[in-house]
Design an enzyme around this catalytic site. Structure first.
Site, PDB file in Angstrom:
ATOM      1  N   SER A 100       7.013   7.895  -9.515  1.00 50.98           N
ATOM      2  CA  SER A 100       7.957   7.399  -8.754  1.00 50.98           C
ATOM      3  C   SER A 100       8.832   8.564  -8.558  1.00 50.98           C
ATOM      4  CB  SER A 100       8.583   6.257  -9.063  1.00 50.98           C
ATOM      5  OG  SER A 100       9.380   5.727  -8.148  1.00 50.98           O
ATOM      6  N   ASP A 151       3.061  -0.594  -0.914  1.00 55.24           N
ATOM      7  CA  ASP A 151       4.381   0.015  -1.657  1.00 55.24           C
ATOM      8  C   ASP A 151       5.646   0.135  -0.896  1.00 55.24           C
ATOM      9  OD1 ASP A 151       5.786   2.157  -2.784  1.00 55.24           O
ATOM     10  OD2 ASP A 151       4.251   2.756  -4.135  1.00 55.24           O
ATOM     11  N   HIS A 182       3.939  -0.903  -5.871  1.00 53.95           N
ATOM     12  CA  HIS A 182       4.498   0.079  -6.746  1.00 53.95           C
ATOM     13  C   HIS A 182       4.020   0.251  -8.210  1.00 53.95           C
ATOM     14  CE1 HIS A 182       7.020   3.947  -6.176  1.00 53.95           C
ATOM     15  NE2 HIS A 182       7.751   3.409  -7.210  1.00 53.95           N
TER      16      HIS A 182
END
Length: 197
Positions: A100, A151, A182
């Site tokens: 991320s 996502d 995610h």
């Protein structure tokens, strides 16, 4: 940039970049899964957002603060060169693993520096970072990027565009997409392990 260093038993080094709200040690378990005998170095994000650590700031609408991104990118890459010297890692295989926010930082490194000083980049669930700026050629680098359906930070179309923009520089890049948003799942880690030589 502060870091935690855990010596390993083989010739492999994992550079670990956490997601929002993580810490320098957050990806150690993932590192252990990918290569339990590798040296692990986790870098600590030094920007705080609502009490959560990040590598660079973003605005209230979710867009990136590009000045903060640039500062973090150069700080990380300079810190990486210092730990390579400090722990005598220049002759070792080096893999950067980012999730991320950490993956976004690593992506920006690939836009700022040509022929980076690592061999693999496993970037789990990155977002689109400065799409108007092309990636630098990375002839010796193997990249894996991953994403999940729905996502909230990147559309499937944007993910495919990210893959294509890396491929357009003749960087060796593989991509993997799953159905779990995610979330980081084991199949992504297995895909990464399979790329290591």
């Amino acid at each position: 940039m502060r870091h935690i260093h855990i010596p390993g038993k083989n010739n492999h080094v994992l550079i670990l970049l956490h997601g929002t709200g993580g810490s320098a040690s957050s990806l150690f378990e993932i590192g252990q899964y990918i290569d339990p005998e590798a040296t692990m170095i986790g870098f600590q994000g030094e920007v705080e957002e609502q009490g959560m650590a990040r590598y660079f700031a973003r605005y209230q609408d979710g867009t990136f603060d590009l000045r903060s991104l640039a500062s973090a990118t150069y700080d990380f890459y300079d810190s990486l060169q210092k730990v390579i010297t400090q722990y005598q890692l220049a002759d070792k295989k080096i893999t950067v693993i980012g999730y991320s926010n950490g993956a976004n930082l690593a992506l920006n490194v690939l836009k700022e520096f040509e022929a980076v000083t690592f061999d693999y980049a496993f970037l789990f669930h990155p977002s689109t970072v400065r799409p108007e700026v092309a990636f630098k050629p990375q002839k010796e680098l193997q990249v894996l990027i991953t994403s999940g359906a729905n996502d909230p930070y990147i559309s499937e179309e944007a993910f495919e565009a990210l893959y294509q923009s890396l491929a357009d520089t003749n960087t060796k890049v593989d991509h993997y997409h799953h159905a779990y948003g995610h979330q980081l799942i084991r199949e992504e880690l297995d895909r990464a392990k399979a790329l290591l030589k």
